[in-house]
Design a protein around this motif. Structure first.
Motif, mmCIF file in Angstrom:
data_model
loop_
_atom_site.group_PDB
_atom_site.id
_atom_site.type_symbol
_atom_site.label_atom_id
_atom_site.label_comp_id
_atom_site.label_asym_id
_atom_site.label_seq_id
_atom_site.Cartn_x
_atom_site.Cartn_y
_atom_site.Cartn_z
ATOM 1 N N ASN A 146 43.840 35.159 38.778
ATOM 2 C CA ASN A 146 45.144 35.823 38.706
ATOM 3 C C ASN A 146 45.027 37.273 38.238
ATOM 4 O OD1 ASN A 146 46.721 33.687 39.573
ATOM 5 N ND2 ASN A 146 46.851 32.810 37.510
ATOM 6 N N PRO A 147 45.881 38.152 38.785
ATOM 7 C CA PRO A 147 45.877 39.543 38.344
ATOM 8 C C PRO A 147 46.551 39.639 36.976
ATOM 9 C CG PRO A 147 47.550 39.225 40.029
ATOM 10 C CD PRO A 147 46.918 37.888 39.793
ATOM 11 N N GLY A 148 45.769 39.618 35.919
ATOM 12 C CA GLY A 148 46.300 39.679 34.557
ATOM 13 C C GLY A 148 45.132 39.679 33.604
ATOM 14 N N GLN A 149 45.430 39.752 32.315
ATOM 15 C CA GLN A 149 44.379 39.894 31.321
ATOM 16 C C GLN A 149 43.332 38.778 31.400
ATOM 17 O OE1 GLN A 149 46.225 40.335 27.506
ATOM 18 N NE2 GLN A 149 44.961 42.094 26.968
ATOM 19 N N GLU A 150 43.803 37.520 31.445
ATOM 20 C CA GLU A 150 42.868 36.399 31.430
ATOM 21 C C GLU A 150 42.071 36.310 32.717
ATOM 22 O OE1 GLU A 150 45.163 32.958 30.406
ATOM 23 O OE2 GLU A 150 45.691 33.770 28.435
ATOM 24 N N GLY A 151 42.764 36.526 33.847
ATOM 25 C CA GLY A 151 42.074 36.506 35.133
ATOM 26 C C GLY A 151 41.074 37.642 35.231
ATOM 27 N N ASP A 152 41.432 38.805 34.667
ATOM 28 C CA ASP A 152 40.529 39.952 34.688
ATOM 29 C C ASP A 152 39.284 39.692 33.859
ATOM 30 O OD1 ASP A 152 42.304 41.266 36.274
ATOM 31 O OD2 ASP A 152 43.036 42.672 34.742
ATOM 32 N N ALA A 153 39.478 39.112 32.662
ATOM 33 C CA ALA A 153 38.343 38.810 31.787
ATOM 34 C C ALA A 153 37.396 37.835 32.476
ATOM 35 C CB ALA A 153 38.842 38.232 30.470
ATOM 36 N N THR A 154 37.974 36.843 33.148
ATOM 37 C CA THR A 154 37.174 35.845 33.858
ATOM 38 C C THR A 154 36.393 36.515 34.991
ATOM 39 O OG1 THR A 154 38.981 34.310 33.386
ATOM 40 C CG2 THR A 154 37.279 33.543 34.893
ATOM 41 N N ALA A 155 37.066 37.405 35.714
ATOM 42 C CA ALA A 155 36.424 38.125 36.820
ATOM 43 C C ALA A 155 35.250 38.964 36.306
ATOM 44 C CB ALA A 155 37.449 39.009 37.525
ATOM 45 N N MET A 156 35.452 39.628 35.149
ATOM 46 C CA MET A 156 34.394 40.461 34.570
ATOM 47 C C MET A 156 33.150 39.629 34.263
ATOM 48 S SD MET A 156 35.285 43.641 34.157
ATOM 49 C CE MET A 156 34.793 44.466 32.626
ATOM 50 N N LEU A 157 33.375 38.460 33.670
ATOM 51 C CA LEU A 157 32.267 37.584 33.294
ATOM 52 C C LEU A 157 31.495 37.127 34.530
ATOM 53 C CD1 LEU A 157 31.465 35.793 30.511
ATOM 54 C CD2 LEU A 157 32.073 34.007 32.119
ATOM 55 N N ILE A 158 32.242 36.785 35.598
ATOM 56 C CA ILE A 158 31.589 36.351 36.836
ATOM 57 C C ILE A 158 30.784 37.505 37.432
ATOM 58 C CG2 ILE A 158 32.006 35.508 39.195
ATOM 59 C CD1 ILE A 158 34.525 34.082 38.112
ATOM 60 N N ARG A 159 31.362 38.705 37.369
ATOM 61 C CA ARG A 159 30.666 39.874 37.913
ATOM 62 C C ARG A 159 29.355 40.104 37.168
ATOM 63 N NH1 ARG A 159 33.169 45.815 37.652
ATOM 64 N NH2 ARG A 159 32.302 45.557 35.576
ATOM 65 N N GLN A 160 29.443 40.045 35.829
ATOM 66 C CA GLN A 160 28.262 40.226 34.986
ATOM 67 C C GLN A 160 27.131 39.294 35.401
ATOM 68 O OE1 GLN A 160 29.007 39.539 30.805
ATOM 69 N NE2 GLN A 160 29.846 41.602 30.612
ATOM 70 N N GLU A 161 27.511 38.032 35.624
ATOM 71 C CA GLU A 161 26.507 37.012 35.896
ATOM 72 C C GLU A 161 25.965 37.104 37.320
ATOM 73 O OE1 GLU A 161 24.283 33.691 34.521
ATOM 74 O OE2 GLU A 161 25.793 34.843 33.414
ATOM 75 N N LEU A 162 26.844 37.442 38.269
ATOM 76 C CA LEU A 162 26.430 37.347 39.669
ATOM 77 C C LEU A 162 25.913 38.647 40.262
ATOM 78 C CD1 LEU A 162 29.020 34.871 41.259
ATOM 79 C CD2 LEU A 162 26.779 34.413 40.268
ATOM 80 N N THR A 163 26.222 39.799 39.652
ATOM 81 C CA THR A 163 25.761 41.073 40.194
ATOM 82 C C THR A 163 24.233 41.094 40.404
ATOM 83 O OG1 THR A 163 27.636 42.227 39.240
ATOM 84 C CG2 THR A 163 25.766 43.588 39.882
ATOM 85 N N PRO A 164 23.453 40.595 39.424
ATOM 86 C CA PRO A 164 21.991 40.627 39.623
ATOM 87 C C PRO A 164 21.507 39.766 40.788
ATOM 88 C CG PRO A 164 22.553 40.152 37.314
ATOM 89 C CD PRO A 164 23.813 40.056 38.098
ATOM 90 N N LYS A 165 22.333 38.831 41.256
ATOM 91 C CA LYS A 165 21.891 37.938 42.337
ATOM 92 C C LYS A 165 21.925 38.610 43.708
ATOM 93 C CE LYS A 165 22.074 34.673 39.206
ATOM 94 N NZ LYS A 165 20.837 34.361 38.471
ATOM 95 N N GLY A 166 22.501 39.801 43.755
ATOM 96 C CA GLY A 166 22.496 40.551 45.007
ATOM 97 C C GLY A 166 23.394 39.996 46.092
ATOM 98 N N ILE A 167 24.425 39.250 45.729
ATOM 99 C CA ILE A 167 25.361 38.802 46.763
ATOM 100 C C ILE A 167 26.598 39.699 46.738
ATOM 101 C CG2 ILE A 167 24.675 36.365 46.845
ATOM 102 C CD1 ILE A 167 27.198 35.929 45.011
ATOM 103 N N LYS A 168 27.375 39.616 47.824
ATOM 104 C CA LYS A 168 28.582 40.426 47.910
ATOM 105 C C LYS A 168 29.653 39.827 46.985
ATOM 106 C CE LYS A 168 31.722 42.184 51.491
ATOM 107 N NZ LYS A 168 32.097 41.994 52.915
ATOM 108 N N LEU A 169 30.237 40.688 46.136
ATOM 109 C CA LEU A 169 31.274 40.248 45.205
ATOM 110 C C LEU A 169 32.541 41.026 45.507
ATOM 111 C CD1 LEU A 169 29.785 40.054 41.589
ATOM 112 C CD2 LEU A 169 30.874 38.228 42.879
ATOM 113 N N THR A 170 33.637 40.328 45.776
ATOM 114 C CA THR A 170 34.885 41.041 46.048
ATOM 115 C C THR A 170 36.006 40.456 45.186
ATOM 116 O OG1 THR A 170 35.384 39.534 47.859
ATOM 117 C CG2 THR A 170 34.304 41.592 48.450
ATOM 118 N N ARG A 171 37.106 41.189 45.132
ATOM 119 C CA ARG A 171 38.255 40.683 44.379
ATOM 120 C C ARG A 171 39.502 40.908 45.231
ATOM 121 N NH1 ARG A 171 40.447 41.294 38.366
ATOM 122 N NH2 ARG A 171 41.572 39.327 38.532
#
Lengths: 200, 200
Positions: A146-171
């Motif tokens: 969801n577009p909001g504080q909690e959804g944003d925090a969750t998205a950030m955490l997923i980005r942190q973890e998955l960015t090194p895997k080299g896959i495409k990440l979108t929102r």
């Protein structure tokens, strides 16, 4: 008082009151309605409540609610298993399916990070998401929290973890809702709409 | 769509939607809440719904909802069995009991006359009321139907039938609600309050 209200009536009022958004007034209105309504209405609701718990489970792959495991979407050969949309709730899956414009699969987190409510990464199906990405040939992860504080925090955490895997990440895009009015848009939404403006 | 929502979920949403004042949005919100809530919440509600229908009956004397027959009020030797308050609904009994100022018994009509909704004298427990008055040593019938068109019509019919029997017939007073404000009182209520004014 106790003589005026029979025990089964009190108990149903209490059971209804435990539902979110149902106060004691609504609970007793529903109960007295059911007393006068045909038996089938109460008994049908009772059966449906039992079936909900006894006949459904979580898909072992995407954690959506399902009768069959894996669920109909995960086992559908026509869907692109390499694109995963990460959502907070099963209702979000239904909303996206309703657009009839998404052909990938899902991953249901069952919530969003919320330190205030004591919900941390271990309370969500994040570990299972990372394992899916790790194990399979995933090309894109669409973060549809969801577009909001909690959804944003969750998205950030997923980005942190998955960015090194080299896959495409979108929102999902943020901006003015279709049919909305600029005059009445809140300033954060309007700011996002400006930042995300596209060329004509 | 059908793949996204499992059958038991759809069925519970539909069952909730049949309740008065519960729209499809609320029904699906409740359903998805229950999916995440402990099993006991759904199963407790299911049991309470079954018990409501299986463990309650109507008192054969006053037609209030009860577990024992006759009900606790009708079988209470401390209550004045010669005074009958005639009400529309079981909830009205509870409201009057809450005042702790009534020691007579009740007669629940289960509705009020409403030609618009197709509710005539035979749809109410009127015949049973008249039989009670006919058979027993009833001294007073307090007509406690709602202050409104349907309640008034019902009261008129009862008066018509019972006046020849020579028993005392009364009706609940109408006037300003306690704590109410004359400024905001509707004119019909204010008119009634004037008509029913008492000496100081």
């Amino acid at each position: 008082m106790s003589k005026a209200i029979p025990e089964p009536v009190t108990q149903l009022i209490e059971a209804f009151s435990r539902l979110p958004g149902v106060g004691p007034k609504t609970a007793s209105r529903l109960t007295y309605y059911l007393l006068r309504a045909p038996d089938q209405l109460s008994l049908g609701l009772a059966d449906a409540l039992r079936d909900l718990k006894e006949k459904t489970t979580l898909c072992s792959q995407c954690f959506n609610i399902t009768v069959d495991n894996p669920c109909g979407i995960c086992s559908d050969a026509n869907r692109d298993q390499r694109t995963i949309a990460v959502v907070e709730e099963p209702l979000d899956v239904i909303a996206i399916e309703r657009t009839a414009s998404y052909t990938g699969v899902y991953h249901v987190l069952h919530g969003a990070l919320s330190p205030v409510n004591g919900i941390g990464p271990d309370d969500l199906r994040l570990r299972e998401l990372f394992a899916r990405v790790e194990s399979g040939n995933v090309l894109e992860v669409i973060i549809a929290t969801n577009p909001g504080q909690e959804g944003d925090a969750t998205a950030m955490l997923i980005r942190q973890e998955l960015t090194p895997k080299g896959i495409k990440l979108t929102r999902l895009a943020r901006g003015l809702p279709v049919g909305g009015d600029i005059e009445y848009a809140d300033s954060v939404t309007l700011m996002r709409a400006l930042q995300g403006r596209s060329e004509l």
